[in-house]
Design a protein around this motif. Structure first.
Motif, PDB file in Angstrom:
ATOM      1  N   MET A 119       0.818  -1.193   0.000  1.00 55.41           N
ATOM      2  CA  MET A 119       0.000   0.000   0.000  1.00 55.41           C
ATOM      3  C   MET A 119       0.855   1.246   0.000  1.00 55.41           C
ATOM      4  N   THR A 120       1.984   1.168   0.695  1.00 55.28           N
ATOM      5  CA  THR A 120       2.796   2.373   0.798  1.00 55.28           C
ATOM      6  C   THR A 120       3.631   2.643  -0.459  1.00 55.28           C
ATOM      7  N   HIS A 121       3.663   1.653  -1.377  1.00 50.33           N
ATOM      8  CA  HIS A 121       4.561   1.833  -2.512  1.00 50.33           C
ATOM      9  C   HIS A 121       4.187   2.968  -3.444  1.00 50.33           C
ATOM     10  N   ASN A 122       2.929   3.317  -3.449  1.00 46.77           N
ATOM     11  CA  ASN A 122       2.575   4.446  -4.319  1.00 46.77           C
ATOM     12  C   ASN A 122       2.383   5.733  -3.525  1.00 46.77           C
ATOM     13  N   ALA A 123       3.026   5.768  -2.361  1.00 46.34           N
ATOM     14  CA  ALA A 123       2.869   6.950  -1.511  1.00 46.34           C
ATOM     15  C   ALA A 123       3.725   8.105  -1.994  1.00 46.34           C
ATOM     16  N   THR A 124       3.643   8.386  -3.261  1.00 44.22           N
ATOM     17  CA  THR A 124       4.517   9.422  -3.797  1.00 44.22           C
ATOM     18  C   THR A 124       3.835  10.786  -3.760  1.00 44.22           C
ATOM     19  N   VAL A 125       4.666  11.804  -3.853  1.00 45.97           N
ATOM     20  CA  VAL A 125       4.110  13.144  -3.740  1.00 45.97           C
ATOM     21  C   VAL A 125       3.546  13.624  -5.079  1.00 45.97           C
ATOM     22  N   LYS A 126       2.617  14.534  -4.976  1.00 49.28           N
ATOM     23  CA  LYS A 126       1.963  15.013  -6.186  1.00 49.28           C
ATOM     24  C   LYS A 126       2.806  16.053  -6.925  1.00 49.28           C
ATOM     25  N   ASP A 127       3.195  17.056  -6.169  1.00 52.78           N
ATOM     26  CA  ASP A 127       3.971  18.124  -6.791  1.00 52.78           C
ATOM     27  C   ASP A 127       5.410  17.702  -7.007  1.00 52.78           C
ATOM     28  N   ASN A 128       6.058  18.318  -7.955  1.00 52.78           N
ATOM     29  CA  ASN A 128       7.482  18.048  -8.125  1.00 52.78           C
ATOM     30  C   ASN A 128       8.133  19.336  -8.602  1.00 52.78           C
ATOM     31  N   TRP A 129       9.156  19.766  -7.868  1.00 55.79           N
ATOM     32  CA  TRP A 129       9.823  20.988  -8.305  1.00 55.79           C
ATOM     33  C   TRP A 129      10.778  20.632  -9.420  1.00 55.79           C
TER      34      TRP A 129
ATOM     35  N   SER B  10      14.598   9.315  -2.657  1.00 58.51           N
ATOM     36  CA  SER B  10      14.508   7.980  -3.233  1.00 58.51           C
ATOM     37  C   SER B  10      13.159   7.323  -2.966  1.00 58.51           C
ATOM     38  N   THR B  11      12.333   7.948  -2.128  1.00 55.93           N
ATOM     39  CA  THR B  11      11.001   7.378  -1.934  1.00 55.93           C
ATOM     40  C   THR B  11       9.899   8.282  -2.476  1.00 55.93           C
ATOM     41  N   ARG B  12      10.244   9.559  -2.660  1.00 52.46           N
ATOM     42  CA  ARG B  12       9.258  10.556  -3.096  1.00 52.46           C
ATOM     43  C   ARG B  12       8.035  10.564  -2.189  1.00 52.46           C
ATOM     44  N   ALA B  13       8.298  10.411  -0.894  1.00 53.05           N
ATOM     45  CA  ALA B  13       7.171  10.374   0.039  1.00 53.05           C
ATOM     46  C   ALA B  13       7.441  11.258   1.247  1.00 53.05           C
ATOM     47  N   ASN B  14       6.406  11.526   2.008  1.00 47.80           N
ATOM     48  CA  ASN B  14       6.550  12.263   3.269  1.00 47.80           C
ATOM     49  C   ASN B  14       7.361  11.405   4.240  1.00 47.80           C
ATOM     50  N   PRO B  15       7.948  12.045   5.271  1.00 52.91           N
ATOM     51  CA  PRO B  15       8.890  11.323   6.138  1.00 52.91           C
ATOM     52  C   PRO B  15       8.346  10.042   6.762  1.00 52.91           C
TER      53      PRO B  15
ATOM     54  N   ILE C 274      13.715  18.325   5.875  1.00 54.44           N
ATOM     55  CA  ILE C 274      14.533  18.272   4.667  1.00 54.44           C
ATOM     56  C   ILE C 274      14.226  17.003   3.863  1.00 54.44           C
ATOM     57  N   MET C 275      13.768  15.971   4.570  1.00 51.45           N
ATOM     58  CA  MET C 275      13.335  14.753   3.879  1.00 51.45           C
ATOM     59  C   MET C 275      12.077  15.056   3.062  1.00 51.45           C
ATOM     60  N   ALA C 276      11.164  15.790   3.674  1.00 46.37           N
ATOM     61  CA  ALA C 276       9.924  16.133   2.976  1.00 46.37           C
ATOM     62  C   ALA C 276      10.223  16.964   1.729  1.00 46.37           C
ATOM     63  N   TYR C 277      11.174  17.891   1.843  1.00 49.10           N
ATOM     64  CA  TYR C 277      11.541  18.695   0.678  1.00 49.10           C
ATOM     65  C   TYR C 277      12.310  17.859  -0.340  1.00 49.10           C
ATOM     66  N   GLY C 278      13.132  16.939   0.180  1.00 48.84           N
ATOM     67  CA  GLY C 278      13.902  16.071  -0.704  1.00 48.84           C
ATOM     68  C   GLY C 278      12.983  15.279  -1.629  1.00 48.84           C
TER      69      GLY C 278
END
Ligand code: TRP
Length: 440
Positions: A1-11, A71-76, A241-245
């Motif tokens: 379930m967590t594998h698609n926990a990626t963020v929507k926005d991308n800078w 490397s996860t594109r997810a929240n901490p 910084i992880m969240a921004y990463g």
């Protein structure tokens, strides 16, 4: 379930990440806290230890923290869960993410009060309330500000509202854009202020104070505070910084980017110190006078320089904005986590802001509460978070995954960093911790 926990926005632009992370790093920690703790812990030796902590512990941990997010594109919280699954490690590691969400809220509580002071001084400058006043009156003025419940409450509330507003507006529109113009402007203003202090203040005494190390003044507590401040000023150890990463474009080397941010952050703190201490010494203020240091020394300069009220207004507004671009990173991890699990961004923001706001009232009410929160978060929660991040990236994750995650240009640089991450940073943190509780 967590594998698609990626963020929507991308800078998409690398610079947006640098600016946002710098916006998070550069804040009250640099301009308010660094000078006042340097004053409290005796100057030169403290500064030297702080610089060593930035270089040997802060930068290596920051690289790891960005890597975990990217490397996860997810929240901490989800990032740690995804990684424990990928690396076959216990889920308990997600405590790094959860601890970070809580730590961020605790920091917001006192941070918003100090940011409220900055707003108060913006207003006082705009309305020329301290124009031409002698130094003792300006000192008394800070006591008025920090002694008035209603006044601090009002400005603190405004600051929390502003923080919530930017967070609710979203990552690209809200955070990315705000820092793009304002950070460079802040640097320009600090440099002008530095020039003024140089010309009118006691610059030589100030340089000696900041850069001549006297190790006999260095206490165990000073070392703990220097380490804690390295984490605080770089926004490390709690997932910000992880969240921004998570929003950083994938192809760039994390190393160079983090070094740029660490350099900017350190430079701004040193410039702030060099601008503030000449005024402190020239006006016979106590370098160790505590949290009011910048709010007394700088207004003395503004009160007497030509156009000082205009200059002071712009300066304090910029400081308030620097505080804002930092405080948003205190609640972004929590908000992003809730958003990922179906709680609307605006709802999550409201909840986080409410907690920060209420805690802020506690800080205004009791300076003991204020000081304890500052002390516990910066000196214990953040270094502990950093220790766990270093151990996770250094020993739990496979070397190949780590190497792939950071994308350094050269192997030598990778080996150097990996060594610092696995040994220097964790041992450094442990030694300082154990020493501070008297075990070694
Ligand atoms: N680094 C900021 C400053 O120096 C404060 C801050 C923002 C922070 N986000 C953080 C500190 C996350 C620790 C963790 O003012």
């Amino acid at each position: 379930m967590t594998h698609n926990a990626t963020v929507k926005d991308n800078w998409t632009k690398r610079w947006t990440f640098i600016l946002a992370a710098t916006g998070s790093a550069v804040g009250l920690g640099n301009i308010w806290k660094f000078p006042y703790i340097t004053g409290e812990y005796g100057g030169g030796a403290f500064v030297l230890i702080y610089l060593a902590c930035i270089l040997l512990v802060g930068v290596p941990v920051m690289i790891a923290e960005v890597m975990l997010g990217r490397s996860t594109r997810a929240n901490p919280v989800d990032a740690m869960l995804i990684l424990t699954e990928r690396e076959n490690a216990p889920k308990l590691w997600s405590i790094v993410g959860i601890g970070g969400v809580i730590g961020g809220l605790l920091i917001l509580m006192f941070y918003s009060v100090v940011a409220g002071w900055a707003l108060d001084y913006s207003w006082q400058s705009l309305t020329a309330q301290y124009d031409g006043l002698p130094a003792p009156a300006i000192e008394a003025n800070f006591d008025d500000v920090a002694g008035s419940f209603a006044r601090q409450w009002g400005w603190q509330s405004l600051f929390v509202l502003l923080t919530g507003g930017v967070i609710a507006a979203g990552v690209t529109g809200g955070i990315g854009r705000a820092v793009e113009i304002l950070m460079p402007l802040l640097i320009v203003f600090l440099l002008i202020l530095l020039g003024y202090s140089w010309a009118t203040g006691d610059f030589i005494t100030s340089l000696k104070f900041m850069f001549t190390p006297d190790f006999s003044k260095l206490t165990t507590e000073a070392v703990l505070v220097a380490l804690g401040h390295a984490f605080f000023t770089l926004s490390l150890g709690m997932g910000a910084i992880m969240a921004y990463g998570a929003y950083m474009p994938g192809e760039h080397s994390i190393g160079k980017t983090v070094i740029t941010i660490g350099f900017l952050d350190t430079a701004i703190a040193l410039i702030a110190g060099m601008a503030i201490f000449p005024l402190v010494f020239a006006n016979n203020l106590e370098p160790s006078s505590g949290p009011g240091l910048m709010f007394v020394s700088l207004p003395i300069a503004f009160a007497h320089m030509p156009g000082g009220m205009v200059f002071g207004s712009i300066f304090f507004i910029l400081v308030s904005i620097a505080a804002l671009s930092s405080s948003i990173s205190l609640i972004e991890p929590g908000v992003a986590w809730l958003e990922r699990h179906g709680i609307h961004r605006k709802v999550g923001t409201t909840g986080a802001a409410l907690i920060g706001w209420l805690g802020g009232i506690g800080c205004i009410y009791s300076s003991d509460f204020f000081n304890s929160l500052d002390h516990i978060t910066a000196n214990y929660i953040l270094p502990l978070g950093g220790l766990l991040i270093a151990l996770f990236a250094g020993f739990v994750m496979s070397r190949d995954h780590v190497k792939e995650g950071v994308r350094f240009d050269t192997d030598t640089f990778f080996s150097l960093w990996y060594f610092a991450l696995r040994y220097i940073a964790p041992l450094g943190i442990l030694i300082v911790f154990l020493h501070s509780v008297g075990l070694i």
